[in-house]
Write a protein that holds these residues in place. Structure first.
Motif, short mmCIF file in Angstrom:
data_model
loop_
_atom_site.label_atom_id
_atom_site.label_comp_id
_atom_site.label_asym_id
_atom_site.label_seq_id
_atom_site.Cartn_x
_atom_site.Cartn_y
_atom_site.Cartn_z
N LEU A 28 0.45 -34.56 -26.45
CA LEU A 28 -0.54 -34.43 -27.53
C LEU A 28 -1.05 -35.78 -27.98
N GLU A 29 -0.27 -36.85 -27.77
CA GLU A 29 -0.79 -38.19 -28.08
C GLU A 29 -1.93 -38.52 -27.13
N LYS A 30 -1.74 -38.20 -25.85
CA LYS A 30 -2.80 -38.49 -24.86
C LYS A 30 -4.05 -37.67 -25.14
N ARG A 31 -3.85 -36.51 -25.77
CA ARG A 31 -5.00 -35.65 -26.08
C ARG A 31 -5.60 -35.97 -27.45
N GLY A 32 -5.06 -36.97 -28.16
CA GLY A 32 -5.65 -37.42 -29.41
C GLY A 32 -5.22 -36.66 -30.64
N TYR A 33 -4.05 -35.99 -30.57
CA TYR A 33 -3.63 -35.17 -31.72
C TYR A 33 -2.35 -35.65 -32.38
N VAL A 34 -1.64 -36.60 -31.74
CA VAL A 34 -0.40 -37.14 -32.31
C VAL A 34 -0.51 -38.67 -32.25
N LYS A 35 -0.10 -39.35 -33.31
CA LYS A 35 -0.16 -40.82 -33.32
C LYS A 35 1.13 -41.41 -32.78
N ALA A 36 1.00 -42.22 -31.73
CA ALA A 36 2.18 -42.95 -31.22
C ALA A 36 2.65 -43.90 -32.31
N PRO A 41 4.65 -34.31 -36.05
CA PRO A 41 3.88 -33.13 -35.60
C PRO A 41 3.00 -32.49 -36.66
N GLU A 42 2.35 -33.29 -37.53
CA GLU A 42 1.40 -32.69 -38.49
C GLU A 42 0.24 -31.99 -37.80
N VAL A 43 0.09 -32.20 -36.52
CA VAL A 43 -0.96 -31.51 -35.74
C VAL A 43 -0.80 -30.00 -35.85
N ASN A 44 0.44 -29.52 -36.11
CA ASN A 44 0.63 -28.06 -36.25
C ASN A 44 -0.29 -27.49 -37.32
N ILE A 45 -0.60 -28.31 -38.34
CA ILE A 45 -1.48 -27.89 -39.43
C ILE A 45 -2.91 -28.38 -39.21
N ASN A 83 3.83 -43.28 -43.30
CA ASN A 83 3.41 -41.94 -42.88
C ASN A 83 3.12 -41.10 -44.12
N GLU A 84 1.93 -40.43 -44.14
CA GLU A 84 1.53 -39.64 -45.31
C GLU A 84 1.70 -38.14 -45.07
N PRO A 260 8.86 -52.88 -21.38
CA PRO A 260 7.63 -53.44 -21.94
C PRO A 260 6.43 -52.49 -21.82
N GLU A 261 6.46 -51.55 -20.88
CA GLU A 261 5.34 -50.61 -20.69
C GLU A 261 5.34 -49.48 -21.73
N PHE A 262 6.42 -49.32 -22.47
CA PHE A 262 6.50 -48.23 -23.47
C PHE A 262 5.64 -48.53 -24.69
N PRO A 263 4.84 -47.62 -25.20
CA PRO A 263 4.56 -46.30 -24.63
C PRO A 263 3.21 -46.19 -23.94
N PHE A 264 2.41 -47.29 -23.89
CA PHE A 264 0.99 -47.12 -23.48
C PHE A 264 0.67 -47.58 -22.07
N ALA A 265 1.67 -47.93 -21.25
CA ALA A 265 1.36 -48.37 -19.89
C ALA A 265 2.42 -47.87 -18.91
#
Ligand SMILES: N[C@@H](CCSCCCCC(=O)O)C(=O)O
Ligand SMILES: [Zn+2]
Length: 401
Positions: A28-36, A41-45, A83-84, A260-265
């Protein structure tokens, strides 16, 4: 269906392999719904359709379990370091929405619904057993109120916190699964991998194993140690494994988050669907009966697990409508050299290149060596000072620890 009683997790494990789902936060992070970073998981709402779609893709790929997206959804995590989500939505609402979405999709097939808890900032901050168990109890009560079929304690790196989590789960009558995010070197307080398995079983877990942090091969090395220790202790819980879908032969004790590649490479490290055939077979042959995936596992990886175990399960997943075994569909390709690849021996023997001529094969993991109790890990509501860039244009921000 009236009177239809869904078969429970322990009955299913007694009959054969149960296939878990994959990695929700990474997908879901790759799909733009969860912030790394927070990974909450506020995306549930905020975007329930995105969660429904991912559950549906895993169901179609062969998952027997819809794990409610409740990872990192303890109240303390939802208000950690800026985190809010807790203040905007509340942990109770996020966990309930996760259960509702998982139940919706589970009812579209014969899948079970799983409520999961995981490590907490309260533990890392040294707040003690009562505070930590209070965080767990708030989530577990939502799962029980919403009728999940069983409970999972996942992604723990200290067996002490895992035991506290299992204890809270055992206050219910639901089956309990427990998996640590450790490899063959044991937990972060130097408790051996085997002893972690024994302590999970003695705490009352019906299913024990490993998830995340390491690739399939390394995770199965850890499972082998767990299996031996459990046998020596005369304990016979079911075994579960849900590894990464990234190759991590160079990871240290803390797993992929130190790379060093975690999480974006991590892309060059992604396992192929054919790697997952080998993983599923090796896990099954070892006696593991709950076989799923964690970060990096996409539905096509789970489909490969389901296809490898089709004979044991007596079925192939619906997603195999568009995927003939071992690439057989390539016989319909226009180019003869591609048609020549439409068979098992080609894909099983292929050692794919990375396409990155200047990349090393392995990296040097960070080794900060800090864990529970270290001030750097302590929870705080405020944003970490010296935070990173806040706009695309401001990319010179220096980040303090
Ligand atoms: N069940 C969860 C497991 C997530 S494991 C998360 C690993 C990253 C955690 C971090 O960097 O803090 C999921 O499906 O995402
Ligand atoms: Zn993970």
């Amino acid at each position: 269906m009236g009177g239809y009683a869904k078969k429970g997790i322990l009955d299913r494990l007694a009959q054969g392999p149960v296939i878990g789902d994959g990695g929700f936060v990474f997908a879901l992070e790759k799909r733009g719904y969860v912030k790394a970073g927070p990974w909450t998981p506020e995306v549930n709402i905020e975007h329930p359709q995105a969660v429904l779609q991912l559950h549906r893709e895993f169901l179609r790929a062969g998952s027997d379990v819809m794990q409610a997206f409740t990872f990192y959804a303890s109240d303390d995590k939802l208000e950690n370091r800026g985190n809010e989500a807790q203040q905007k939505y509340s942990g109770a609402a996020i966990n309930k929405a996760g259960c509702d979405l998982a139940k919706d999709v589970a009812s579209e097939g014969d899948a079970l619904v799983l409520g999961g808890i995981c490590q907490t900032p309260s533990y890392l901050s040294g707040l003690g057993k009562d505070a930590v168990q209070n965080e767990f109890r708030k989530q577990i009560s939502v799962f029980v109120e919403n009728g999940v079929d069983f409970l999972l304690c996942e992604y723990f790196e200290h067996i002490e916190e895992m035991e506290w989590a299992i204890e809270v789960c055992k206050e219910t009558s639901l089956p309990v699964a427990a998996s640590m995010c450790i490899g063959p070197e044991g937990d972060l307080h130097n408790v051996s991998t085997g002893q972690c398995a024994v302590r999970m079983a003695k705490a009352g877990a019906d299913i024990v194993g490993i998830n995340c942090h390491f690739d399939p091969d390394t995770s199965l090395k850890g499972m082998a140690l767990m299996k031996v220790a459990l046998a020596e202790a005369g304990l016979k819980p079911y075994l579960m494994v849900q590894p990464l879908a990234f190759h991590t032969p160079d990871a240290g004790k803390q797993g992929f988050i130190d790379l060093p590649e975690f999480p974006f490479a991590l892309e060059p490290r992604i396992c192929t669907r054919w790697d997952m055939h080998k993983y599923a077979r090796d896990a099954f042959n070892m006696g593991v009966r709950y076989i799923g995936g964690c970060c990096g596992f996409e539905p096509y990886h789970i489909r490969a697990v389901a296809e490898e175990l089709a004979a044991e399960r007596g079925k192939v997943p619906r997603g195999s409508e568009k995927h003939d075994p071992w690439g057989g569909g390539l016989m319909m390709h226009t180019k003869p050299w591609v048609r020549a690849r439409a068979h098992r021996s080609y894909w099983e023997s292929l050692k794919p290149s990375s396409g990155q001529p200047y990349s090393a094969a392995l990296s040097q993991p960070d080794g900060w060596g800090v864990t529970a109790g270290n001030k750097l890990l302590e929870q705080q509501k405020e944003v970490t000072p010296g935070s990173g860039p806040t706009t695309i244009g401001d990319c010179n921000g220096s980040v303090s620890a």
